[in-house]
Scaffold this motif. Structure first.
Motif, mmCIF file in Angstrom:
data_model
loop_
_atom_site.group_PDB
_atom_site.id
_atom_site.type_symbol
_atom_site.label_atom_id
_atom_site.label_comp_id
_atom_site.label_asym_id
_atom_site.label_seq_id
_atom_site.Cartn_x
_atom_site.Cartn_y
_atom_site.Cartn_z
ATOM 1 N N PRO A 81 0.793 -1.222 0.000
ATOM 2 C CA PRO A 81 0.000 0.000 0.000
ATOM 3 C C PRO A 81 0.834 1.285 0.000
ATOM 4 O O PRO A 81 0.401 2.298 -0.565
ATOM 5 N N ASP A 82 2.027 1.253 0.581
ATOM 6 C CA ASP A 82 2.846 2.470 0.604
ATOM 7 C C ASP A 82 3.590 2.721 -0.705
ATOM 8 O O ASP A 82 4.322 3.714 -0.828
ATOM 9 N N GLY A 83 3.398 1.820 -1.685
ATOM 10 C CA GLY A 83 4.026 2.002 -2.993
ATOM 11 C C GLY A 83 5.285 1.190 -3.197
ATOM 12 O O GLY A 83 5.829 1.160 -4.312
ATOM 13 N N THR A 84 5.772 0.520 -2.154
ATOM 14 C CA THR A 84 6.960 -0.318 -2.299
ATOM 15 C C THR A 84 6.684 -1.448 -3.283
ATOM 16 O O THR A 84 5.701 -2.181 -3.132
ATOM 17 N N GLU A 240 -15.019 10.770 -2.509
ATOM 18 C CA GLU A 240 -14.999 9.387 -2.037
ATOM 19 C C GLU A 240 -13.814 8.623 -2.598
ATOM 20 O O GLU A 240 -13.138 7.871 -1.881
ATOM 21 N N MET A 241 -13.540 8.790 -3.899
ATOM 22 C CA MET A 241 -12.414 8.076 -4.486
ATOM 23 C C MET A 241 -11.095 8.565 -3.905
ATOM 24 O O MET A 241 -10.196 7.764 -3.607
ATOM 25 N N VAL A 242 -10.971 9.873 -3.722
ATOM 26 C CA VAL A 242 -9.742 10.419 -3.126
ATOM 27 C C VAL A 242 -9.556 9.911 -1.709
ATOM 28 O O VAL A 242 -8.442 9.569 -1.284
ATOM 29 N N ARG A 243 -10.650 9.826 -0.953
ATOM 30 C CA ARG A 243 -10.551 9.334 0.430
ATOM 31 C C ARG A 243 -9.948 7.939 0.468
ATOM 32 O O ARG A 243 -9.071 7.644 1.290
ATOM 33 N N LEU A 244 -10.403 7.055 -0.416
ATOM 34 C CA LEU A 244 -9.873 5.694 -0.466
ATOM 35 C C LEU A 244 -8.443 5.664 -0.993
ATOM 36 O O LEU A 244 -7.568 4.999 -0.433
ATOM 37 N N ALA A 245 -8.203 6.390 -2.091
ATOM 38 C CA ALA A 245 -6.911 6.302 -2.775
ATOM 39 C C ALA A 245 -5.788 7.009 -2.025
ATOM 40 O O ALA A 245 -4.612 6.694 -2.232
ATOM 41 N N SER A 246 -6.137 7.941 -1.138
ATOM 42 C CA SER A 246 -5.101 8.702 -0.433
ATOM 43 C C SER A 246 -4.281 7.853 0.529
ATOM 44 O O SER A 246 -3.225 8.288 1.001
ATOM 45 N N ALA A 247 -4.750 6.650 0.820
ATOM 46 C CA ALA A 247 -3.994 5.754 1.705
ATOM 47 C C ALA A 247 -2.834 5.071 0.987
ATOM 48 O O ALA A 247 -2.041 4.377 1.630
ATOM 49 N N TYR A 248 -2.723 5.269 -0.335
ATOM 50 C CA TYR A 248 -1.733 4.529 -1.116
ATOM 51 C C TYR A 248 -0.600 5.443 -1.568
ATOM 52 O O TYR A 248 -0.801 6.633 -1.846
ATOM 53 N N GLY A 249 0.604 4.849 -1.636
ATOM 54 C CA GLY A 249 1.795 5.597 -2.017
ATOM 55 C C GLY A 249 2.187 5.361 -3.464
ATOM 56 O O GLY A 249 1.367 5.010 -4.296
ATOM 57 N N GLY A 250 3.486 5.507 -3.744
ATOM 58 C CA GLY A 250 3.963 5.347 -5.116
ATOM 59 C C GLY A 250 3.445 6.476 -5.989
ATOM 60 O O GLY A 250 3.592 7.659 -5.670
#
Length: 376
Positions: A81-84, A240-250
């Motif tokens: 999830p953090d983009g690694t 709503e989409m930003v709320r979900l997607a903001s937890a992800y990196g990369g």
């Protein structure tokens, strides 16, 4: 073919357009009716086309245009999830070694390429038009169009999608069923580092992914458990989409910064449909989503629809007799290939919903893609 034939194609999506192009090329008269006035020319964000879809697009004569408009790539990245980046897997070339494994495209661009090919093929196209099956016999089908005129056809191909009105008209009671998952999709500018699909598992969503669709664009998606649509006002879609997607990196922070217009965000439930027994009644036959659909966990929806039309057109062109035996043979040829994809796509989602951590997703994907490499 001993006598002229006339075919009605209902629905101007990928399956209907493909059937029209192939039949017209063989000299068969084709009328295509599409309910939308704009022929769905602006609908959708992006689409992932795997090799077996590209193989059919090449048969349609549009591969060079697709290649130029899309973004070919040959691998998929699995990230935390953090983009690694955890793993990069080479994709199997299901269309053969002379085609890319995958092409990402803007969905409206693919639709326009197919529209242009239908026009060039010389089909009669009626937009903003629906069709009602009045009656049929051993020689053909009588249809009333929404303009009030009646026509007689040797065959009707129902390519009118998941909610097919034609399917119901001919007495096939099967309906799509929700699988329990839903997806948020949006088109966005492509960050320079995005060279293939990346998928992140875990976090607040089941999957957060994106696919490059051109040198400058991608489409991004987030998959979650489905929610009551009435509880999500359309004006909140971007939030709503930003709320979900903001937890992800990369690449996600760069992507989410562009998600500002709720009208450009699409929210859709995942559905499953597989019509059993036969995909025709008399001389009306189903193709594409009218006959089957599945979650996009294997990115095979468009590919299977295109294959349906290719196979059906081949069989119609090769036969002087369009009868129950021929259309049943079409079903039997397709069901053996479609069923594992539908069931496998649903299974992957079910494993995620149930929290199964040791599921053999890579094995299931590999077996299915190896099967799809064979000609349909």
């Amino acid at each position: 073919m001993s006598t002229p034939r006339r075919v009605l194609v209902i629905g101007g999506g990928a399956a209907g357009n493909a059937a029209t192009i192939l039949l017209r090329r063989a000299g068969i008269d084709v009328d295509l009716v599409e309910a939308k006035d704009d022929w769905n020319a602006t609908a959708g964000s992006g689409i992932t086309l795997q090799g077996n879809a590209l193989r059919v697009l090449r048969e349609l004569g549009v591969w060079e245009e697709v290649k130029a408009a899309g973004f070919p790539f040959g691998s998929v990245g699995i990230t935390a999830p953090d983009g690694t980046v955890l793993h990069v897997q080479r994709d199997l070339r299901t269309g053969g070694d002379d085609l890319p494994a995958t092409v990402g495209m803007q969905r409206p661009r693919l639709q326009q390429i197919l529209i242009d090919a239908v026009r060039a093929a010389g089909a009669t196209v009626r937009l903003g038009t629906t069709a009602t099956i009045l009656d049929q016999d051993a020689t053909g089908v009588t249809v009333r169009l929404s303009d009030g005129r009646e026509h007689r056809y040797d065959l009707v191909i129902a390519a009118d999608g998941l909610g097919s009105a034609t399917r119901a008209q001919i007495g096939i009671a099967d309906k799509p069923e929700p699988t329990g998952m839903a997806i948020w999709r949006v088109a966005a500018p492509r960050p320079a580092g995005v060279q293939h699909t990346d998928l992140a598992y875990g976090g607040p969503a089941f999957i957060a992914g994106y696919c490059p669709t051109s040198d400058t664009t991608l489409y991004a998606y987030v998959v979650e458990k489905n929610r009551d649509r009435a509880s999500i006002p359309p004006e909140s879609y971007a939030e709503e989409m930003v709320r979900l997607a903001s937890a992800y990196g990369g690449a996600w922070p760069e992507i989410t910064a562009t998600i500002t217009d709720p009208a450009k965000v699409n929210y859709t439930w995942f559905d499953r449909l597989l019509v059993e027994g036969a995909w025709h009644r008399g001389r009306v036959v189903l193709v594409g989503d009218a006959a089957h659909c599945c979650p996009p966990t294997m990115a095979q929806g468009a590919a299977l629809s295109l294959e349906d039309s290719w196979v059906l057109a081949q069989m119609l062109i090769a036969s002087d007799t369009w009868d129950d035996e021929l259309l049943q043979a079409y079903y039997e040829r397709r069901i053996a290939r479609v069923r594992p994809v539908v069931e496998g796509s649903v299974q992957i989602g079910r494993w995620q919903l149930d929290g199964v951590r040791d599921a053999d997703v890579p094995g299931l994907m590999a077996r299915t893609m190896t099967m799809l490499r064979e000609l349909p």
